[in-house]
Design a protein around this motif. Structure first.
Motif, short mmCIF file in Angstrom:
data_model
loop_
_atom_site.label_atom_id
_atom_site.label_comp_id
_atom_site.label_asym_id
_atom_site.label_seq_id
_atom_site.Cartn_x
_atom_site.Cartn_y
_atom_site.Cartn_z
N ASP A 16 0.84 -1.21 0.00
CA ASP A 16 0.00 0.00 0.00
C ASP A 16 0.87 1.25 0.00
O ASP A 16 0.60 2.21 -0.73
CB ASP A 16 -0.93 0.02 1.22
CG ASP A 16 -2.15 -0.86 1.05
OD1 ASP A 16 -2.50 -1.20 -0.11
OD2 ASP A 16 -2.77 -1.21 2.07
N VAL A 19 2.45 1.72 -3.43
CA VAL A 19 1.49 2.26 -4.40
C VAL A 19 1.30 3.76 -4.17
O VAL A 19 1.29 4.55 -5.13
CB VAL A 19 0.14 1.51 -4.31
CG1 VAL A 19 -0.94 2.22 -5.12
CG2 VAL A 19 0.31 0.08 -4.80
N GLU A 20 1.16 4.16 -2.93
CA GLU A 20 1.01 5.59 -2.62
C GLU A 20 2.21 6.39 -3.12
O GLU A 20 2.05 7.46 -3.71
CB GLU A 20 0.82 5.80 -1.12
CG GLU A 20 -0.54 5.41 -0.61
CD GLU A 20 -0.68 5.62 0.90
OE1 GLU A 20 0.08 6.43 1.47
OE2 GLU A 20 -1.55 4.96 1.48
N LEU A 22 4.28 5.55 -5.51
CA LEU A 22 4.31 5.55 -6.98
C LEU A 22 3.29 6.53 -7.57
O LEU A 22 3.50 7.04 -8.67
CB LEU A 22 4.04 4.13 -7.51
CG LEU A 22 5.17 3.13 -7.34
CD1 LEU A 22 4.71 1.72 -7.70
CD2 LEU A 22 6.38 3.53 -8.18
N GLU A 23 2.21 6.77 -6.86
CA GLU A 23 1.18 7.68 -7.35
C GLU A 23 1.55 9.15 -7.19
O GLU A 23 0.94 10.01 -7.82
CB GLU A 23 -0.15 7.39 -6.65
CG GLU A 23 -0.76 6.07 -7.08
CD GLU A 23 -2.02 5.72 -6.32
OE1 GLU A 23 -2.25 6.27 -5.21
OE2 GLU A 23 -2.79 4.88 -6.81
N LYS A 24 2.56 9.43 -6.39
CA LYS A 24 2.99 10.81 -6.20
C LYS A 24 3.67 11.32 -7.46
O LYS A 24 4.48 10.63 -8.07
CB LYS A 24 3.94 10.94 -5.01
CG LYS A 24 3.28 10.70 -3.69
CD LYS A 24 4.27 10.88 -2.56
CE LYS A 24 3.59 10.62 -1.22
NZ LYS A 24 4.54 10.73 -0.11
N GLU A 25 3.37 12.54 -7.82
CA GLU A 25 3.94 13.12 -9.03
C GLU A 25 5.42 13.43 -8.89
O GLU A 25 6.14 13.48 -9.88
CB GLU A 25 3.17 14.39 -9.41
CG GLU A 25 1.77 14.10 -9.89
CD GLU A 25 1.03 15.36 -10.29
OE1 GLU A 25 1.67 16.39 -10.57
OE2 GLU A 25 -0.20 15.29 -10.36
N THR A 27 7.75 11.60 -7.50
CA THR A 27 8.60 10.43 -7.40
C THR A 27 9.43 10.33 -8.69
O THR A 27 8.88 10.31 -9.78
CB THR A 27 7.76 9.14 -7.22
OG1 THR A 27 6.97 9.27 -6.04
CG2 THR A 27 8.64 7.92 -7.10
N ALA A 32 10.91 5.30 -8.64
CA ALA A 32 9.75 4.52 -9.05
C ALA A 32 10.16 3.12 -9.46
O ALA A 32 9.50 2.13 -9.11
CB ALA A 32 9.02 5.22 -10.20
N TYR A 36 8.91 -0.16 -7.63
CA TYR A 36 8.22 -1.18 -8.42
C TYR A 36 8.88 -2.53 -8.24
O TYR A 36 8.21 -3.54 -8.03
CB TYR A 36 8.22 -0.78 -9.90
CG TYR A 36 7.54 -1.79 -10.78
CD1 TYR A 36 6.16 -1.84 -10.89
CD2 TYR A 36 8.29 -2.71 -11.50
CE1 TYR A 36 5.54 -2.78 -11.69
CE2 TYR A 36 7.68 -3.66 -12.30
CZ TYR A 36 6.30 -3.68 -12.39
OH TYR A 36 5.70 -4.63 -13.18
#
Length: 72
Positions: A16, A19-20, A22-25, A27, A32, A36
């Motif tokens: 979790d 994922v959070e 990776l969703e940040k702009e 990063t 990333a 991943y």
């Protein structure tokens, strides 16, 4: 130093967080990729752990079936 025991629940929590992140702009691509890669490894460990549990359950079910057949 002793390693912490792997648990699927802890892995899900960590996934979790990955994922959070990776969703940040903000990063970076390098970060990333590292995140991943770590996530893929965690998913593989979870799958291995779940496969082991599934095999153990199948063995228990087979044993129970054999015991029930002996009783009848």
């Amino acid at each position: 130093m002793p390693r912490k025991k792997f648990t699927v629940e802890q892995a899900f929590e960590e996934l979790d967080g990955i994922v959070e992140a990776l969703e940040k702009e903000d990063t970076s691509i390098q970060d990333a990729l590292k995140l991943y890669t770590k996530g893929v490894k965690l998913v593989q460990k979870c799958q291995e752990s779940l496969d082991t549990v599934e095999k153990e359950l199948m063995i228990l079910e087979d044993s129970e079936t054999i015991l029930n057949e002996d009783i009848v």
